[in-house]
Enzyme design. Structure first.
Site, mmCIF file in Angstrom:
data_model
loop_
_atom_site.group_PDB
_atom_site.id
_atom_site.type_symbol
_atom_site.label_atom_id
_atom_site.label_comp_id
_atom_site.label_asym_id
_atom_site.label_seq_id
_atom_site.Cartn_x
_atom_site.Cartn_y
_atom_site.Cartn_z
ATOM 1 N N LYS A 120 0.831 -1.205 0.000
ATOM 2 C CA LYS A 120 0.000 0.000 0.000
ATOM 3 C C LYS A 120 0.864 1.254 0.000
ATOM 4 C CE LYS A 120 -2.287 1.845 3.406
ATOM 5 N NZ LYS A 120 -3.099 1.995 4.609
ATOM 6 N N ASP A 138 -6.804 1.343 0.549
ATOM 7 C CA ASP A 138 -6.900 1.480 2.003
ATOM 8 C C ASP A 138 -8.325 1.140 2.423
ATOM 9 O OD1 ASP A 138 -8.439 3.612 1.249
ATOM 10 O OD2 ASP A 138 -7.506 5.041 2.614
#
Ligand code: SF4
Length: 216
Positions: A120, A138
């Site tokens: 991420k 997210d």
């Protein structure tokens, strides 16, 4: 969601925010890496508050090593998990100096080799600092993608792959920001604000949240 609807979905989000930017404060790719690493399980506002002074003093891995773990902890002690984060940031700074000439590499595998940097974070850095068309999934993007039917998937990787597949140009570089901001401010976790949502007619979520004060 049909192809034309996906295009329209992004077109409307883009229309409301033509030049989206991350809410995290950063000054160069290195401070972005640090800010994103610090932001895990913390709010952007909280991270910005802690990094405002830090980034005035420290904007390279070498300066971070000079500051050292104890000095860094002083700056970030208001952020959750600051002990682990400080360890990772210092270890990452050492690797950047030793292996990458003190520069942040524009490469996913190299970024992911840094302590505290997962897929991420690498996606955010590649997108925000280097303009790659990556989408870092997210909690907000995961929720919006599933709830709306834009890119349903059972885990973050499945959603990322689906978003990669369905997101058209010219929205690929900005998709990450538009989806996060939409999830953060309108398609909220507990109570999505459907009554003021620009993509309500394209979204499959039912029942829609009525305006406050509306009679059921
Ligand atoms: S209509 Fe409601 S659930 Fe659908 S995207 Fe908008 S806020 Fe989210």
């Amino acid at each position: 969601m049909k192809k034309a609807d996906v295009f329209e979905f992004y077109r409307r989000l883009a229309e409301g925010d033509p030049a989206p930017e991350t809410e995290l404060k950063w000054t160069n790719p290195y401070t972005l890496v640090v800010a994103v690493a610090l932001s895990a399980q913390a709010t952007d506002v909280g991270v910005n508050k802690a990094t405002r002074r830090l980034f005035e003093e420290v904007d390279t891995p070498a300066k971070m090593l000079e500051l050292g773990e104890t000095g860094l902890k002083e700056h970030i002690k208001t952020i959750g998990l600051f002990n682990t984060k400080a360890k990772n940031v210092i270890a990452a700074a050492q690797i950047l100096v030793d292996r990458f000439g003190g520069e942040v590499p524009e490469d996913r595998a190299a970024l992911e080799s840094l302590p505290g940097v997962g897929r991420k974070t690498a996606n955010v850095v590649l997108n925000v600092a280097f303009g790659h068309e990556t989408i870092a999934v997210d909690t907000h993007i995961f929720r919006v993608s599933n709830r709306t039917g834009l890119a349903p998937g059972k885990d973050v990787r499945a959603v990322e792959d689906k978003l990669e597949k369905v997101t058209p140009q010219p929205f690929r570089a900005g998709a990450h920001h538009w989806l996060i901001l939409h999830g953060r401010y309108i398609c909220k976790a507990r109570k999505p604000e459907c009554w003021r949502c620009p993509v309500a007619d394209l979204c499959r979520f039912r029942p829609k949240t009525p305006p406050p004060g509306a009679v059921a």
